[in-house]
Every structure is written in C-alpha cells, then in structure tokens.
Design a protein around this motif. Structure first.
Motif, PDB file in Angstrom:
ATOM      1  N   ARG A 116      12.930 -39.578  17.993  1.00 18.53           N
ATOM      2  CA  ARG A 116      12.044 -38.844  19.248  1.00 18.53           C
ATOM      3  C   ARG A 116      12.475 -39.030  20.405  1.00 18.53           C
ATOM      4  O   ARG A 116      12.259 -38.022  21.358  1.00 18.53           O
ATOM      5  N   LYS A 143      12.310 -41.984  11.638  1.00 19.68           N
ATOM      6  CA  LYS A 143      10.881 -41.598  12.583  1.00 19.68           C
ATOM      7  C   LYS A 143      11.023 -40.119  12.357  1.00 19.68           C
ATOM      8  O   LYS A 143      10.284 -39.286  13.395  1.00 19.68           O
ATOM      9  N   LYS A 146       7.838 -37.730  12.596  1.00 19.31           N
ATOM     10  CA  LYS A 146       7.198 -37.787  13.715  1.00 19.31           C
ATOM     11  C   LYS A 146       7.585 -36.274  14.555  1.00 19.31           C
ATOM     12  O   LYS A 146       6.685 -36.075  15.500  1.00 19.31           O
ATOM     13  N   SER A 175      13.283 -41.125   7.394  1.00 23.05           N
ATOM     14  CA  SER A 175      11.991 -41.422   7.693  1.00 23.05           C
ATOM     15  C   SER A 175      11.395 -42.399   6.641  1.00 23.05           C
ATOM     16  O   SER A 175      11.521 -42.309   5.214  1.00 23.05           O
TER      17      SER A 175
END
Length: 203
Positions: A116, A143, A146, A175
């Motif tokens: 991210r 992640k 996200k 993930s």
C-alpha cells in the motif's frame, strides 16, 4: 509444498542459542507490524503457530520454526519501530546483523514490504544491506487485498523503483487474508531447497 509438520523450535538472541540441526533456513525480515508472522501462518496453513500481534515491536528475539523437517523459518525482529529505547533498537540491529551475516544455513531472506505504501528508508537500507553482503533475497509485497487489483501493477512498480530492485530478485504479490501469492512464494523457496540438495550431492 504440502505441510505435514510445523513446530516452533526456539527463540534466540545469540548464535549459541540457534538450532544446531543443519536445515536450510529462510529468514523473514520487514518493518514492525508488516505481517511476518501472518505470512508464516499463511504459508503453513496454521492460524497461530507464529504469534501475531497488533502491537509493533512484539518480536524481540529470532524465532525459529521447523517445517516438515526439511527447512526452518527464522522470524527476526521488525525494524523501523521508534517506540522503544534506542539502546533496544541497537541491540535488535546487532542481533539481526550477526545472524544474517554469519548464519551458514541461511539460504535467503524473505523481505516483506507493505504494497500500500512506498518502501521506507528502513526497507531500502535492509535491501541494500542484503545485496552488499550477497545474501539472496525474495521481496514480498503483502496486504494486496487492501488495494484494488487494477492498481496492483502501479504499486509494484513503485516498490521496484524505490528499492532499486536488482534484476533477478523476485517480487511477489501476497495477501495473508486471501492466500494470494502463497504458491508462488513456496515455488521460490522450493527452488532454493533444490539448489541446496544439488550442492550437497556435488559435495
């Protein structure tokens, strides 16, 4: 890899406490709270073998996990966590450097970054440290759940550029929530296990 056996071995702070068995080891390195323990649990399909915590800086030792009696994961303390005394951060740094530079059973470091956000200075320093000492590295951008799939490649490009990723070093999208990237990461690990077996035979 089909996981038939996974167990915690020992927590260590110095070489005399490392496991004595000569199994190939893969260290997991990343910023505090980036998801190292969650990644281990996802890889071995266990919920709580590696203890996760929402509190950064929880891992203060090198935690070893034996998998299928063929390899070990070494979960090292997270870097870049400011809310501990500087003396403690320095001690963690020395402990990790001693392990990473001198552990002969270490086959690769799985460096975990947060997809991210652009890699931090600490992420960049860790990657350059590994390259400087010729330690094989597998970069995992976690992640991924996200972020919308349409933006994955954009974020991966930022990760490559900010780390100055060397040609040939894997960058795996991952993930822990969905297990995306698990098979690809295992493929990279198993490839290094095969290389280790070849070296043993040739010796």
């Amino acid at each position: 890899m089909i996981i038939k056996k996974a167990e915690f071995v020992i927590s260590a702070v110095k070489p005399t406490q490392y496991p004595e068995e000569a199994l190939p080891e893969f260290a997991l390195a990343g910023r505090s709270n980036v998801g190292k323990s969650s990644l281990i649990n996802t890889l071995i399909r266990r919920k709580n073998l590696a203890r996760t915590s929402s509190k950064p800086g929880k891992t203060q030792t090198i935690n070893f996990y034996r998998i299928n009696d063929v390899l070990c994961f070494a979960d090292v303390p997270g870097y870049g966590f400011a809310k501990v005394p500087k003396s403690v951060r320095n001690a963690w740094g020395k402990m990790m450097e001693t392990y990473l530079k001198n552990r002969e059973h270490l086959k690769a470091v799985i460096q975990i970054v947060d997809l991210r956000h652009p890699p931090t200075v600490d992420d960049q320093n860790m990657y350059q440290f590994l390259k400087h000492y010729g330690i094989p590295v597998i970069v995992v951008a976690t992640k991924a759940d996200k972020i919308s799939k349409g933006k994955w490649q954009q974020h991966l490009k930022v990760t490559r550029n900010e780390l100055n990723l060397h040609t040939g070093d894997p960058l795996i999208l991952f993930s822990s929530e969905t297990s995306y990237g698990k098979d690809e990461l295992w493929k990279e690990i198993e490839q290094r296990l095969d290389e280790n077996s070849t070296e043993t035979v040739s010796d």
